[in-house]
Design an enzyme around this catalytic site. Structure first.
Site, PDB file in Angstrom:
ATOM      1  N   GLN A   1      -6.222  -0.145  -2.299  1.00 51.82           N
ATOM      2  CA  GLN A   1      -4.979  -0.892  -2.466  1.00 51.82           C
ATOM      3  C   GLN A   1      -5.240  -2.271  -3.046  1.00 51.82           C
ATOM      4  O   GLN A   1      -4.551  -2.708  -3.977  1.00 51.82           O
ATOM      5  CB  GLN A   1      -4.268  -1.027  -1.117  1.00 51.82           C
ATOM      6  CG  GLN A   1      -3.008  -1.873  -1.170  1.00 51.82           C
ATOM      7  CD  GLN A   1      -1.927  -1.248  -2.010  1.00 51.82           C
ATOM      8  OE1 GLN A   1      -1.517  -0.116  -1.746  1.00 51.82           O
ATOM      9  NE2 GLN A   1      -1.443  -1.958  -3.020  1.00 51.82           N
TER      10      GLN A   1
ATOM     11  N   ARG B   1      -8.850   9.301   4.333  1.00 51.80           N
ATOM     12  CA  ARG B   1      -7.873   8.330   4.865  1.00 51.80           C
ATOM     13  C   ARG B   1      -7.792   8.614   6.356  1.00 51.80           C
ATOM     14  O   ARG B   1      -7.260   9.660   6.774  1.00 51.80           O
ATOM     15  CB  ARG B   1      -6.517   8.530   4.174  1.00 51.80           C
ATOM     16  CG  ARG B   1      -5.415   7.566   4.611  1.00 51.80           C
ATOM     17  CD  ARG B   1      -4.159   7.878   3.806  1.00 51.80           C
ATOM     18  NE  ARG B   1      -2.997   7.148   4.251  1.00 51.80           N
ATOM     19  CZ  ARG B   1      -2.589   5.985   3.765  1.00 51.80           C
ATOM     20  NH1 ARG B   1      -3.290   5.409   2.802  1.00 51.80           N
ATOM     21  NH2 ARG B   1      -1.501   5.396   4.207  1.00 51.80           N
TER      22      ARG B   1
ATOM     23  N   ASP C   1       2.657  -7.613   4.789  1.00 54.11           N
ATOM     24  CA  ASP C   1       2.534  -6.191   5.084  1.00 54.11           C
ATOM     25  C   ASP C   1       3.382  -5.899   6.312  1.00 54.11           C
ATOM     26  O   ASP C   1       3.852  -6.815   7.004  1.00 54.11           O
ATOM     27  CB  ASP C   1       1.060  -5.829   5.331  1.00 54.11           C
ATOM     28  CG  ASP C   1       0.811  -4.322   5.369  1.00 54.11           C
ATOM     29  OD1 ASP C   1       1.683  -3.567   4.910  1.00 54.11           O
ATOM     30  OD2 ASP C   1      -0.254  -3.907   5.861  1.00 54.11           O
TER      31      ASP C   1
ATOM     32  N   HIS D   1      -8.576  -1.534   3.505  1.00 60.18           N
ATOM     33  CA  HIS D   1      -7.814  -0.721   2.530  1.00 60.18           C
ATOM     34  C   HIS D   1      -8.219  -1.152   1.111  1.00 60.18           C
ATOM     35  O   HIS D   1      -7.425  -1.726   0.373  1.00 60.18           O
ATOM     36  CB  HIS D   1      -6.327  -0.934   2.759  1.00 60.18           C
ATOM     37  CG  HIS D   1      -5.448   0.110   2.147  1.00 60.18           C
ATOM     38  ND1 HIS D   1      -5.936   1.183   1.431  1.00 60.18           N
ATOM     39  CD2 HIS D   1      -4.080   0.239   2.130  1.00 60.18           C
ATOM     40  CE1 HIS D   1      -4.930   1.929   1.007  1.00 60.18           C
ATOM     41  NE2 HIS D   1      -3.792   1.373   1.432  1.00 60.18           N
TER      42      HIS D   1
ATOM     43  N   ARG E   1      -2.058   1.517  -8.394  1.00 62.60           N
ATOM     44  CA  ARG E   1      -2.935   2.360  -7.588  1.00 62.60           C
ATOM     45  C   ARG E   1      -3.511   3.481  -8.459  1.00 62.60           C
ATOM     46  O   ARG E   1      -4.691   3.823  -8.359  1.00 62.60           O
ATOM     47  CB  ARG E   1      -2.167   2.968  -6.408  1.00 62.60           C
ATOM     48  CG  ARG E   1      -1.797   2.012  -5.292  1.00 62.60           C
ATOM     49  CD  ARG E   1      -3.004   1.521  -4.513  1.00 62.60           C
ATOM     50  NE  ARG E   1      -3.756   2.597  -3.899  1.00 62.60           N
ATOM     51  CZ  ARG E   1      -3.478   3.166  -2.724  1.00 62.60           C
ATOM     52  NH1 ARG E   1      -2.421   2.750  -2.026  1.00 62.60           N
ATOM     53  NH2 ARG E   1      -4.242   4.118  -2.230  1.00 62.60           N
TER      54      ARG E   1
ATOM     55  N   CYS F   1       2.121  -3.854  -0.067  1.00 61.41           N
ATOM     56  CA  CYS F   1       1.480  -2.580  -0.422  1.00 61.41           C
ATOM     57  C   CYS F   1       2.375  -1.377  -0.160  1.00 61.41           C
ATOM     58  O   CYS F   1       2.059  -0.274  -0.625  1.00 61.41           O
ATOM     59  CB  CYS F   1       0.140  -2.436   0.294  1.00 61.41           C
ATOM     60  SG  CYS F   1       0.255  -2.218   2.083  1.00 61.41           S
TER      61      CYS F   1
END
Length: 319
Positions: free
Chosen positions: A151, A121, A239, A148, A306, A278
């Site tokens: 996700q 990450r 987001d 991402h 997830r 998310c």
């Protein structure tokens, strides 16, 4: 395997030792996989969520590298790996020589001698590419500034659970055309659903990304009007306005304020539409408390998935 935008060719012969069992199965971005492969990962995720109890990763170790803070990514990967029989080692920037200037290539070579897979990450997509190029074990994208994918695999899983076959759905995005929006575009092409993006002009996704989606036959459209994007949709997504690594500014907030998902905007979607985010969320900025905490919100299911989607990804990567 299909190659997507920005994909770099991976060398078949790498310094640092032979590959383990042939070329590794990386999971770097959704657009680099064909639909049946992605479906297979989600099918595995659904199987584990619905009670499958085998432990195929017994004796395997996953290294988790974090250059950005994490709650959901860290916990979901650690729990997923352990429930599949494996173990994890967590490395923050201060815990490894990456933070002291060691190259990603050298780190990849070394970790490949110790562990069976690497999740990273990181800020820069190039670090992910370098890790995948020089590692001889699978590398998984836990998030970069460019995308991402883990996700959005969980989001597609949630969409299917709530709305049925995803190819029949219309998803509306309202907000910044950021890394999460990029992975939604990749997913729309690969899974066949309609995606309408509403973003202020300075924060729209790159034109070459939209062009790729259209060349691939994706039903992806772009507008500056959130009402146009949301009208009659099955799912509304947003987001945070200030992603990690992005500098907050009055101008950014002013640009994005008309894209806030509030009750009036949600009312333009179908009556049974769902809301996704998310997380983490800032109530009162990109979404109102009434929406994210209301009956149409599925953000907690989305967060749980997830765990399940990543079980499917891990099982696929490690064969």
């Amino acid at each position: 395997m299909a190659r997507g935008i920005g994909a770099l060719a991976h060398s078949a012969t790498l310094a640092g030792g032979p590959r383990k069992d042939g070329p590794p199965r990386h999971f770097l971005d959704i657009d680099r996989h064909e639909t049946p492969e992605l479906r297979g990962m989600l099918d595995l995720g659904f199987a584990y969520k619905n009670g499958r109890r085998d432990r195929p990763l017994e004796g395997k170790t996953l290294a988790l590298i974090f250059e950005k803070p994490s709650t959901r990514t860290r916990v979901s990967f650690e729990v997923a790996m352990r429930q599949l029989g494996g173990d994890t080692i967590v490395l923050g920037t201060a815990d490894s020589q990456l933070g002291r200037g060691e190259t990603v290539a050298d780190t990849a070579r070394v970790l490949s001698r110790y562990v069976d897979a690497i999740m990273i990450r990181t800020n820069h997509a190039q670090k992910l590419e370098d890790m995948a190029q020089y590692a001889t074990v699978p590398v998984i994208n836990g998030l970069t500034d460019a995308s991402h994918p883990c996700q959005i695999m969980a989001d597609v899983m949630t969409l299917q659970e709530r709305k049925g076959p995803v190819a029949d759905t219309v998803v509306a995005w309202s907000g910044d055309g950021n890394n999460v929006a990029t992975s939604w575009i990749h997913a729309a092409v690969r899974f066949g659903f309609t995606l309408r993006l509403a973003c202020p002009e300075p924060l729209q996704p790159a034109p070459e990304l939209i062009g790729w989606a259209r060349r691939e036959g994706g039903r992806v459209s772009l507008t500056a009007d959130p009402g146009e994007a949301v009208a009659g949709s099955d799912c509304v997504v947003t987001d945070t306005w200030v992603s990690m690594g992005v500098e907050a500014s009055v101008n950014r907030h002013n640009l994005l304020a008309p894209y806030r998902v509030d009750e009036r905007l949600m009312a333009q979607a179908k009556p049974d539409a769902i809301f996704m985010h998310c997380l983490p969320a800032k109530r009162g900025e990109e979404v109102t408390a009434g929406v994210i905490d209301g009956p149409q919100s599925v953000v907690w299911d989305e967060a749980e998935n997830r765990l399940h989607a990543q079980k499917g990804i891990l099982a696929w990567c490690l064969g």
